[in-house]
Design a protein around this motif. Structure first.
Motif, mmCIF file in Angstrom:
data_model
loop_
_atom_site.group_PDB
_atom_site.id
_atom_site.type_symbol
_atom_site.label_atom_id
_atom_site.label_comp_id
_atom_site.label_asym_id
_atom_site.label_seq_id
_atom_site.Cartn_x
_atom_site.Cartn_y
_atom_site.Cartn_z
ATOM 1 N N THR A 138 0.841 -1.196 0.000
ATOM 2 C CA THR A 138 0.000 0.000 0.000
ATOM 3 C C THR A 138 0.878 1.248 0.000
ATOM 4 O OG1 THR A 138 -0.100 -0.250 2.401
ATOM 5 C CG2 THR A 138 -2.002 -1.023 1.129
ATOM 6 N N GLN A 139 0.289 2.370 -0.412
ATOM 7 C CA GLN A 139 1.035 3.622 -0.527
ATOM 8 C C GLN A 139 0.400 4.676 0.384
ATOM 9 O OE1 GLN A 139 3.745 3.247 -2.084
ATOM 10 N NE2 GLN A 139 3.216 1.303 -3.044
ATOM 11 N N ALA A 140 1.086 4.996 1.462
ATOM 12 C CA ALA A 140 0.583 5.968 2.432
ATOM 13 C C ALA A 140 1.148 7.343 2.090
ATOM 14 C CB ALA A 140 0.991 5.563 3.847
ATOM 15 N N VAL A 141 0.319 8.192 1.505
ATOM 16 C CA VAL A 141 0.799 9.483 1.013
ATOM 17 C C VAL A 141 0.694 10.548 2.103
ATOM 18 C CG1 VAL A 141 0.494 11.282 -0.722
ATOM 19 C CG2 VAL A 141 0.154 8.879 -1.348
ATOM 20 N N ASP A 142 1.857 11.052 2.533
ATOM 21 C CA ASP A 142 1.883 12.162 3.479
ATOM 22 C C ASP A 142 2.417 13.397 2.763
ATOM 23 O OD1 ASP A 142 4.589 11.704 3.157
ATOM 24 O OD2 ASP A 142 5.031 11.571 5.302
ATOM 25 N N THR A 143 2.696 14.455 3.501
ATOM 26 C CA THR A 143 3.147 15.700 2.869
ATOM 27 C C THR A 143 4.479 15.521 2.143
ATOM 28 O OG1 THR A 143 4.184 16.386 4.958
ATOM 29 C CG2 THR A 143 1.954 17.169 4.530
ATOM 30 N N VAL A 160 -3.943 13.865 -2.362
ATOM 31 C CA VAL A 160 -3.210 12.671 -1.907
ATOM 32 C C VAL A 160 -3.731 11.394 -2.561
ATOM 33 C CG1 VAL A 160 -2.485 13.693 0.276
ATOM 34 C CG2 VAL A 160 -4.671 12.502 0.163
ATOM 35 N N VAL A 161 -5.025 11.336 -2.834
ATOM 36 C CA VAL A 161 -5.571 10.132 -3.481
ATOM 37 C C VAL A 161 -5.035 10.002 -4.902
ATOM 38 C CG1 VAL A 161 -7.665 8.979 -4.265
ATOM 39 C CG2 VAL A 161 -7.642 10.119 -2.046
ATOM 40 N N ALA A 162 -4.943 11.134 -5.611
ATOM 41 C CA ALA A 162 -4.414 11.117 -6.975
ATOM 42 C C ALA A 162 -2.950 10.692 -6.980
ATOM 43 C CB ALA A 162 -4.570 12.484 -7.621
ATOM 44 N N VAL A 163 -2.183 11.177 -6.003
ATOM 45 C CA VAL A 163 -0.779 10.791 -5.916
ATOM 46 C C VAL A 163 -0.655 9.305 -5.571
ATOM 47 C CG1 VAL A 163 1.364 11.113 -4.602
ATOM 48 C CG2 VAL A 163 0.047 13.104 -5.362
ATOM 49 N N GLU A 164 -1.498 8.833 -4.651
ATOM 50 C CA GLU A 164 -1.493 7.411 -4.299
ATOM 51 C C GLU A 164 -1.746 6.549 -5.526
ATOM 52 O OE1 GLU A 164 -4.273 4.304 -1.748
ATOM 53 O OE2 GLU A 164 -4.094 6.364 -1.020
ATOM 54 N N ARG A 165 -2.736 6.934 -6.325
ATOM 55 C CA ARG A 165 -3.053 6.168 -7.538
ATOM 56 C C ARG A 165 -1.925 6.236 -8.549
ATOM 57 N NH1 ARG A 165 -9.320 8.321 -7.920
ATOM 58 N NH2 ARG A 165 -10.208 6.839 -6.405
ATOM 59 N N ALA A 166 -1.279 7.402 -8.647
ATOM 60 C CA ALA A 166 -0.167 7.547 -9.585
ATOM 61 C C ALA A 166 0.993 6.635 -9.201
ATOM 62 C CB ALA A 166 0.285 9.003 -9.635
ATOM 63 N N ILE A 167 1.248 6.509 -7.900
ATOM 64 C CA ILE A 167 2.311 5.595 -7.442
ATOM 65 C C ILE A 167 1.949 4.165 -7.817
ATOM 66 C CG2 ILE A 167 3.525 4.669 -5.438
ATOM 67 C CD1 ILE A 167 2.959 7.397 -4.066
ATOM 68 N N GLU A 168 0.710 3.775 -7.527
ATOM 69 C CA GLU A 168 0.262 2.417 -7.827
ATOM 70 C C GLU A 168 0.321 2.123 -9.319
ATOM 71 O OE1 GLU A 168 -2.878 1.917 -4.100
ATOM 72 O OE2 GLU A 168 -3.613 2.472 -6.085
ATOM 73 N N ASP A 169 0.020 3.142 -10.143
ATOM 74 C CA ASP A 169 -0.034 2.954 -11.593
ATOM 75 C C ASP A 169 1.339 2.992 -12.254
ATOM 76 O OD1 ASP A 169 -2.772 2.754 -11.478
ATOM 77 O OD2 ASP A 169 -3.154 4.817 -12.138
ATOM 78 N N ASN A 170 2.267 3.771 -11.694
ATOM 79 C CA ASN A 170 3.497 4.074 -12.421
ATOM 80 C C ASN A 170 4.779 3.502 -11.822
ATOM 81 O OD1 ASN A 170 2.301 5.846 -14.527
ATOM 82 N ND2 ASN A 170 1.764 7.116 -12.766
ATOM 83 N N VAL A 171 4.784 3.177 -10.542
ATOM 84 C CA VAL A 171 5.983 2.584 -9.948
ATOM 85 C C VAL A 171 5.988 1.092 -10.265
ATOM 86 C CG1 VAL A 171 7.184 2.061 -7.789
ATOM 87 C CG2 VAL A 171 6.118 4.304 -8.118
#
Length: 214
Positions: A138-143, A160-171
């Motif tokens: 899981t990806q816990a997005v903080d500041t 933060v949700v968009a960044v979380e999804r971007a990590i899941e999609d692109n990393v």
């Protein structure tokens, strides 16, 4: 917001992170799943170092939901009064301890939905616990991650949700397990808010940030 980096560049970034620190660890001290939940909940709008200082003595006497209930809200407050928003956090910890004791036999559930149903536990806290205790990628997005993701182009997003999804999609999948730890640590110590330490950055040549410090 930086432009989204391509797959090969992101793979190179995380390859470098992995080479520098193969097994990154979260900095919140804990002794079991319950104390991890409490520590992460206490860390909202507070530093990990400040939380650790407050919880070292606390977790020696209250490392289960029932022991925390026995300590009581007043006793808990005395231990965490150096942490921001400590009064509300104490109320939440006692409430979540009651729920865990009564509804889960004192065992911390390992589902995001169940974790998020606990007082003071949001999506970020749930993701941290799932990742650190159960090894869920899981990806816990903080500041720190939000800043790094947008500056670098690794995971740009408006929230933060968009960044979380971007990590899941692109990393790449093989880096997902430790991705949020690498990004938190990089954001905390190198890609800092006011004056990022770009000369010391191991991914300086790959980062999309235009205002790099000389």
């Amino acid at each position: 917001m930086a432009k989204q980096l391509d797959y090969h560049t992101i793979r190179e970034i995380f390859t470098r992170f992995h080479t520098a620190e193969p097994e990154p660890r979260g900095e919140l001290e804990h002794v079991n799943a319950y104390t991890l939940v409490v520590a992460v909940a206490l860390s909202a709008q507070a530093t990990d170092a400040g939380v650790n200082k407050a919880t070292r003595a606390l977790f020696q006497i209250a490392d289960t939901p029932q022991k925390m209930l026995d300590l009581g809200e007043a006793g808990l407050t005395e231990h965490i009064k150096t942490i921001g928003l400590f009064r509300q956090k104490a109320k939440n910890v006692i409430k979540l301890s009651r729920i865990l004791a009564d509804d889960y036999d004192g065992v911390v559930p390992n589902s995001r939905a169940a974790l998020q149903s606990l007082p003071g536990v949001g999506r970020k806290t749930a993701n941290v616990v799932l990742n650190m205790w159960w090894g869920v990628p899981t990806q816990a997005v903080d500041t720190h991650i939000f800043r790094f993701g947008n500056r670098s182009g690794v995971a740009p997003g408006k929230d933060v949700v968009a960044v979380e999804r971007a990590i899941e999609d692109n990393v790449p999948a093989d880096f997902q397990q430790h991705a949020h730890h690498w990004m938190i640590l990089h954001g905390r110590y190198t890609c800092v808010a006011r004056k990022p330490k770009c000369p010391a950055c191991l991914i300086r040549d790959l980062c999309q940030y235009e205002d790099k410090t000389p």
